[in-house]
Design a protein around this motif. Structure first.
Motif, PDB file in Angstrom:
ATOM      1  N   ARG A  15      41.779  53.023  35.077  1.00  0.00           N
ATOM      2  CA  ARG A  15      42.028  54.690  35.862  1.00  0.00           C
ATOM      3  C   ARG A  15      42.362  54.102  37.348  1.00  0.00           C
ATOM      4  NH1 ARG A  15      37.169  56.716  34.306  1.00  0.00           N
ATOM      5  NH2 ARG A  15      37.708  57.310  32.401  1.00  0.00           N
TER       6      ARG A  15
ATOM      7  N   PRO B  92      38.320  46.296  40.580  1.00  0.00           N
ATOM      8  CA  PRO B  92      37.240  47.425  41.071  1.00  0.00           C
ATOM      9  C   PRO B  92      38.375  47.939  42.226  1.00  0.00           C
ATOM     10  CG  PRO B  92      35.107  48.297  39.973  1.00  0.00           C
ATOM     11  CD  PRO B  92      36.099  46.253  39.277  1.00  0.00           C
ATOM     12  N   GLY B  93      38.620  48.330  42.708  1.00  0.00           N
ATOM     13  CA  GLY B  93      39.489  48.184  44.240  1.00  0.00           C
ATOM     14  C   GLY B  93      41.190  47.532  44.473  1.00  0.00           C
TER      15      GLY B  93
ATOM     16  N   GLN C  43      39.996  51.851  39.972  1.00  0.00           N
ATOM     17  CA  GLN C  43      38.259  52.603  39.730  1.00  0.00           C
ATOM     18  C   GLN C  43      37.777  52.090  38.916  1.00  0.00           C
ATOM     19  OE1 GLN C  43      38.547  56.676  40.453  1.00  0.00           O
ATOM     20  NE2 GLN C  43      37.244  56.914  39.336  1.00  0.00           N
ATOM     21  N   ASP C  44      38.094  52.106  37.797  1.00  0.00           N
ATOM     22  CA  ASP C  44      37.734  51.661  36.580  1.00  0.00           C
ATOM     23  C   ASP C  44      37.809  50.887  34.889  1.00  0.00           C
ATOM     24  OD1 ASP C  44      35.060  53.264  37.061  1.00  0.00           O
ATOM     25  OD2 ASP C  44      35.888  54.670  36.389  1.00  0.00           O
TER      26      ASP C  44
ATOM     27  N   TYR D 246      45.098  52.254  43.461  1.00  0.00           N
ATOM     28  CA  TYR D 246      44.438  51.101  42.898  1.00  0.00           C
ATOM     29  C   TYR D 246      42.841  51.210  41.858  1.00  0.00           C
ATOM     30  CZ  TYR D 246      45.765  50.642  47.704  1.00  0.00           C
ATOM     31  OH  TYR D 246      46.634  49.680  49.167  1.00  0.00           O
TER      32      TYR D 246
ATOM     33  N   GLU E 193      42.050  55.733  41.206  1.00  0.00           N
ATOM     34  CA  GLU E 193      41.163  56.093  41.978  1.00  0.00           C
ATOM     35  C   GLU E 193      41.546  57.959  42.252  1.00  0.00           C
ATOM     36  OE1 GLU E 193      41.560  54.031  45.970  1.00  0.00           O
ATOM     37  OE2 GLU E 193      39.634  52.645  45.663  1.00  0.00           O
ATOM     38  N   THR E 194      42.740  57.586  41.507  1.00  0.00           N
ATOM     39  CA  THR E 194      43.378  59.365  41.409  1.00  0.00           C
ATOM     40  C   THR E 194      43.451  59.672  40.092  1.00  0.00           C
ATOM     41  OG1 THR E 194      45.932  58.197  40.458  1.00  0.00           O
ATOM     42  CG2 THR E 194      45.691  58.250  42.747  1.00  0.00           C
TER      43      THR E 194
END
Length: 66
Positions: free
Chosen positions: A50, A11-12, A34-35, A32, A52-53
């Protein structure tokens, strides 16, 4: 790196993914992580994530590492 190994993705992380609707054209979406959605350690078409959007797709390349 090409994003086919789950252990390379966290993540990130800044990545390029291909969305389901862009698989034919190969258009990439930058973002970036997220999951991480893929459970297996590797996937021949890229690990599904997934962003961050909220967009979901398979990692095609990792742009930068922390």
């Amino acid at each position: 790196m090409d994003g086919k190994r789950r252990s390379d993705i966290k993540p990130g992380l800044h990545v390029n993914i291909v969305l389901k609707e862009d698989q034919r054209t190969g258009n990439l979406t930058e973002g970036y992580v997220q999951d991480i959605l893929t459970k297996s350690p590797t996937h021949p078409h890229g690990i599904k994530v997934r962003l961050e959007t909220g967009e979901v797709g398979r990692v095609q390349e990792i742009l930068e590492e922390d």
